[in-house]
Design a protein around this motif. Structure first.
Motif, PDB file in Angstrom:
ATOM      1  N   LEU A  82      22.431  52.593  45.995  1.00  0.00           N
ATOM      2  CA  LEU A  82      21.647  53.922  46.045  1.00  0.00           C
ATOM      3  C   LEU A  82      20.941  54.123  44.618  1.00  0.00           C
ATOM      4  CD1 LEU A  82      24.082  56.198  47.973  1.00  0.00           C
ATOM      5  CD2 LEU A  82      21.636  55.231  48.740  1.00  0.00           C
ATOM      6  N   THR A  83      20.866  53.155  43.872  1.00  0.00           N
ATOM      7  CA  THR A  83      20.289  53.323  42.556  1.00  0.00           C
ATOM      8  C   THR A  83      19.231  52.210  42.341  1.00  0.00           C
ATOM      9  OG1 THR A  83      22.171  52.150  41.543  1.00  0.00           O
ATOM     10  CG2 THR A  83      22.113  54.631  41.102  1.00  0.00           C
ATOM     11  N   ARG A  84      18.295  52.080  41.254  1.00  0.00           N
ATOM     12  CA  ARG A  84      17.587  51.509  40.574  1.00  0.00           C
ATOM     13  C   ARG A  84      17.884  50.865  39.404  1.00  0.00           C
ATOM     14  NH1 ARG A  84      15.419  53.820  36.521  1.00  0.00           N
ATOM     15  NH2 ARG A  84      15.485  56.256  36.556  1.00  0.00           N
ATOM     16  N   PRO A  85      16.995  49.904  38.845  1.00  0.00           N
ATOM     17  CA  PRO A  85      17.237  49.411  37.466  1.00  0.00           C
ATOM     18  C   PRO A  85      17.147  50.400  36.721  1.00  0.00           C
ATOM     19  CG  PRO A  85      16.174  47.724  38.754  1.00  0.00           C
ATOM     20  CD  PRO A  85      16.272  48.893  39.742  1.00  0.00           C
ATOM     21  N   GLY A  86      17.761  50.808  35.589  1.00  0.00           N
ATOM     22  CA  GLY A  86      17.707  51.946  34.697  1.00  0.00           C
ATOM     23  C   GLY A  86      18.400  53.029  35.142  1.00  0.00           C
ATOM     24  N   SER A  87      18.890  53.208  36.326  1.00  0.00           N
ATOM     25  CA  SER A  87      19.803  54.405  36.724  1.00  0.00           C
ATOM     26  C   SER A  87      21.157  54.231  35.958  1.00  0.00           C
ATOM     27  CB  SER A  87      20.050  54.177  38.140  1.00  0.00           C
ATOM     28  OG  SER A  87      18.886  54.422  38.933  1.00  0.00           O
ATOM     29  N   LEU A  88      21.860  55.277  35.728  1.00  0.00           N
ATOM     30  CA  LEU A  88      23.006  55.678  35.410  1.00  0.00           C
ATOM     31  C   LEU A  88      24.108  55.816  36.388  1.00  0.00           C
ATOM     32  CD1 LEU A  88      22.552  57.662  31.988  1.00  0.00           C
ATOM     33  CD2 LEU A  88      22.893  55.342  32.127  1.00  0.00           C
ATOM     34  N   ILE A  89      25.345  55.404  36.269  1.00  0.00           N
ATOM     35  CA  ILE A  89      26.475  55.631  37.109  1.00  0.00           C
ATOM     36  C   ILE A  89      27.647  56.174  36.225  1.00  0.00           C
ATOM     37  CG2 ILE A  89      28.011  54.890  38.731  1.00  0.00           C
ATOM     38  CD1 ILE A  89      25.797  52.808  39.689  1.00  0.00           C
ATOM     39  N   VAL A  90      28.352  57.329  36.329  1.00  0.00           N
ATOM     40  CA  VAL A  90      29.432  57.865  35.671  1.00  0.00           C
ATOM     41  C   VAL A  90      30.416  57.996  36.537  1.00  0.00           C
ATOM     42  CG1 VAL A  90      30.022  59.625  34.104  1.00  0.00           C
ATOM     43  CG2 VAL A  90      27.586  59.086  34.352  1.00  0.00           C
ATOM     44  N   THR A  99      33.892  56.290  32.775  1.00  0.00           N
ATOM     45  CA  THR A  99      32.971  55.097  32.734  1.00  0.00           C
ATOM     46  C   THR A  99      31.551  55.251  32.785  1.00  0.00           C
ATOM     47  OG1 THR A  99      35.086  53.603  33.358  1.00  0.00           O
ATOM     48  CG2 THR A  99      32.745  52.692  33.564  1.00  0.00           C
ATOM     49  N   LEU A 100      30.811  54.661  31.905  1.00  0.00           N
ATOM     50  CA  LEU A 100      29.351  54.959  32.040  1.00  0.00           C
ATOM     51  C   LEU A 100      28.462  53.589  32.309  1.00  0.00           C
ATOM     52  CD1 LEU A 100      26.675  56.564  31.427  1.00  0.00           C
ATOM     53  CD2 LEU A 100      26.892  56.267  29.288  1.00  0.00           C
ATOM     54  N   ALA A 101      28.186  53.281  33.520  1.00  0.00           N
ATOM     55  CA  ALA A 101      27.068  52.084  33.645  1.00  0.00           C
ATOM     56  C   ALA A 101      25.993  52.226  33.869  1.00  0.00           C
ATOM     57  CB  ALA A 101      27.948  51.348  35.034  1.00  0.00           C
ATOM     58  N   ARG A 102      25.075  51.319  33.215  1.00  0.00           N
ATOM     59  CA  ARG A 102      23.748  51.429  33.284  1.00  0.00           C
ATOM     60  C   ARG A 102      23.287  49.948  34.408  1.00  0.00           C
ATOM     61  NH1 ARG A 102      18.667  49.582  31.103  1.00  0.00           N
ATOM     62  NH2 ARG A 102      17.038  51.195  31.090  1.00  0.00           N
ATOM     63  N   VAL A 103      22.506  50.347  35.433  1.00  0.00           N
ATOM     64  CA  VAL A 103      22.146  49.433  36.294  1.00  0.00           C
ATOM     65  C   VAL A 103      20.832  48.702  35.462  1.00  0.00           C
ATOM     66  CG1 VAL A 103      21.048  48.617  38.477  1.00  0.00           C
ATOM     67  CG2 VAL A 103      22.510  50.683  38.352  1.00  0.00           C
ATOM     68  N   ARG A 104      20.933  47.237  35.509  1.00  0.00           N
ATOM     69  CA  ARG A 104      20.132  46.264  34.607  1.00  0.00           C
ATOM     70  C   ARG A 104      18.991  46.177  35.227  1.00  0.00           C
ATOM     71  NH1 ARG A 104      23.117  43.175  30.882  1.00  0.00           N
ATOM     72  NH2 ARG A 104      25.310  42.861  31.339  1.00  0.00           N
ATOM     73  N   ALA A 105      17.757  45.826  34.778  1.00  0.00           N
ATOM     74  CA  ALA A 105      16.637  45.530  35.157  1.00  0.00           C
ATOM     75  C   ALA A 105      16.429  44.393  35.802  1.00  0.00           C
ATOM     76  CB  ALA A 105      15.488  45.459  33.996  1.00  0.00           C
ATOM     77  N   HIS A 119      37.326  48.638  37.470  1.00  0.00           N
ATOM     78  CA  HIS A 119      36.708  48.167  36.622  1.00  0.00           C
ATOM     79  C   HIS A 119      36.705  46.436  36.391  1.00  0.00           C
ATOM     80  CE1 HIS A 119      37.827  52.117  34.846  1.00  0.00           C
ATOM     81  NE2 HIS A 119      36.798  51.591  34.050  1.00  0.00           N
ATOM     82  N   GLU A 120      37.622  46.175  37.519  1.00  0.00           N
ATOM     83  CA  GLU A 120      37.417  44.591  37.877  1.00  0.00           C
ATOM     84  C   GLU A 120      36.143  44.352  38.431  1.00  0.00           C
ATOM     85  OE1 GLU A 120      40.828  43.877  40.035  1.00  0.00           O
ATOM     86  OE2 GLU A 120      42.193  44.197  38.271  1.00  0.00           O
ATOM     87  N   LEU A 121      35.785  45.109  39.310  1.00  0.00           N
ATOM     88  CA  LEU A 121      34.482  45.082  40.132  1.00  0.00           C
ATOM     89  C   LEU A 121      33.254  45.019  39.123  1.00  0.00           C
ATOM     90  CD1 LEU A 121      32.756  45.142  42.696  1.00  0.00           C
ATOM     91  CD2 LEU A 121      33.152  47.627  42.759  1.00  0.00           C
ATOM     92  N   ILE A 122      33.559  46.107  38.231  1.00  0.00           N
ATOM     93  CA  ILE A 122      32.383  46.248  37.163  1.00  0.00           C
ATOM     94  C   ILE A 122      32.092  45.208  36.316  1.00  0.00           C
ATOM     95  CG2 ILE A 122      31.413  47.750  35.282  1.00  0.00           C
ATOM     96  CD1 ILE A 122      32.805  50.216  36.569  1.00  0.00           C
ATOM     97  N   ALA A 123      33.257  44.752  35.780  1.00  0.00           N
ATOM     98  CA  ALA A 123      33.197  43.486  34.951  1.00  0.00           C
ATOM     99  C   ALA A 123      32.774  42.449  35.607  1.00  0.00           C
ATOM    100  CB  ALA A 123      34.874  43.124  34.562  1.00  0.00           C
ATOM    101  N   ARG A 133      24.868  43.258  37.825  1.00  0.00           N
ATOM    102  CA  ARG A 133      23.843  44.264  37.874  1.00  0.00           C
ATOM    103  C   ARG A 133      24.172  45.521  37.076  1.00  0.00           C
ATOM    104  NH1 ARG A 133      23.791  45.205  44.426  1.00  0.00           N
ATOM    105  NH2 ARG A 133      25.923  44.757  44.057  1.00  0.00           N
ATOM    106  N   VAL A 134      25.136  45.392  36.308  1.00  0.00           N
ATOM    107  CA  VAL A 134      25.257  46.599  35.238  1.00  0.00           C
ATOM    108  C   VAL A 134      25.758  46.167  34.096  1.00  0.00           C
ATOM    109  CG1 VAL A 134      25.764  48.085  37.329  1.00  0.00           C
ATOM    110  CG2 VAL A 134      27.788  46.813  36.213  1.00  0.00           C
ATOM    111  N   SER A 135      25.746  47.030  33.002  1.00  0.00           N
ATOM    112  CA  SER A 135      26.329  46.804  31.919  1.00  0.00           C
ATOM    113  C   SER A 135      27.101  48.196  31.677  1.00  0.00           C
ATOM    114  CB  SER A 135      24.954  46.978  30.541  1.00  0.00           C
ATOM    115  OG  SER A 135      25.753  46.831  29.461  1.00  0.00           O
ATOM    116  N   ALA A 136      28.373  48.063  31.097  1.00  0.00           N
ATOM    117  CA  ALA A 136      29.171  49.321  31.334  1.00  0.00           C
ATOM    118  C   ALA A 136      29.860  49.474  30.058  1.00  0.00           C
ATOM    119  CB  ALA A 136      30.116  49.354  32.581  1.00  0.00           C
TER     120      ALA A 136
END
Length: 228
Positions: free
Chosen positions: A161-169, A222-228, A196-200, A204-207
């Motif tokens: 539900l997000t786009r490149p550049g979106s933030l997920i908190v 946790t703060l994750a940014r969706v990558r371009a 966190h295993e999923l995020i790692a 598509r994200v940097s967190a």
């Protein structure tokens, strides 16, 4: 709680109170929202004022036009988020409990934010699936603060539900330090570790995750940014 722990909590409370007084000040709308939640008997698990201000600043920095919140409670954090939106912005916030949702709607209306904020009632998993199925415009910021065992599923949906550049908190990820206990059988801990295993493993994200102390105790986000 031990004497040492009580003393630490008193210090954290005092520091939060100092920063809130200096940098936030009195806010009758937010104070009324908190009071309405208390009067309705809602649990005392809303974000602290300085945490709400952080969400507000993140949304402003992001230039968010569309915000999704998973877990409304009484609408305290929703007010902080919705205040960051432009006049044509949209906040959709998801709440399981109809009683909580009613309190949140009243609080948002009282805050003059009913035009930009929509509270959807029902299981967040169902509401998120409906948003995906409807092909809604991507959200610029997603704040996840609901039932912790569902965090991995909520995060996976947030990516849809997000786009490149979106933030997920994602809030409440430290769990008083128990997140480091690999042997824990607590569903909130095991699910947050899976998150966190999923995020790692997610390209598509940097967190990053940050530990915090304050009026809400020892926790973090946790703060994750969706990558371009």
């Amino acid at each position: 709680m031990t004497d040492q722990a009580e003393q630490a909590q008193q210090t954290w409370d005092a520091v939060d109170a100092y920063f809130s007084e200096q940098l936030i000040g009195r806010d009758p709308v937010l104070e009324a929202a908190a009071a309405a939640a208390d009067e309705a008997g809602l649990p005392h698990i809303a974000v602290a004022p300085n945490q709400g201000k952080l969400l507000h600043l993140l949304a402003l920095t992001q230039g968010a036009r569309r915000i999704l919140e998973v877990g409304t409670l009484g609408g305290y954090s929703a007010i902080w988020l919705a205040r960051a939106l432009p006049a044509d912005g949209t906040l959709i916030t998801l709440e399981l409990d109809p009683k909580h949702a009613a309190v949140a709607r009243a609080n948002l209306d009282r805050a003059g934010l009913g035009r930009v904020a929509e509270v959807r009632t029902g299981r967040a998993a169902d509401s998120l699936a409906a948003l995906v199925a409807d092909g809604v415009e991507p959200f610029d910021l997603v704040f996840i603060d609901a039932d912790k065992p569902s965090n991995p599923a909520y995060f996976a949906r947030a990516l849809e539900l997000t786009r490149p550049g979106s933030l997920i908190v994602v809030d409440n990820v430290v769990r008083g330090g128990a997140i480091a206990d690999a042997a824990s059988t607590d569903p909130a801990i095991t699910a947050t570790r899976r998150l966190h295993e999923l995020i790692a493993a997610e390209p598509r994200v940097s967190a990053t995750s940050v530990q915090t102390v304050g009026a809400k105790g020892y926790d973090g986000f946790t703060l994750a940014r969706v990558r371009a």
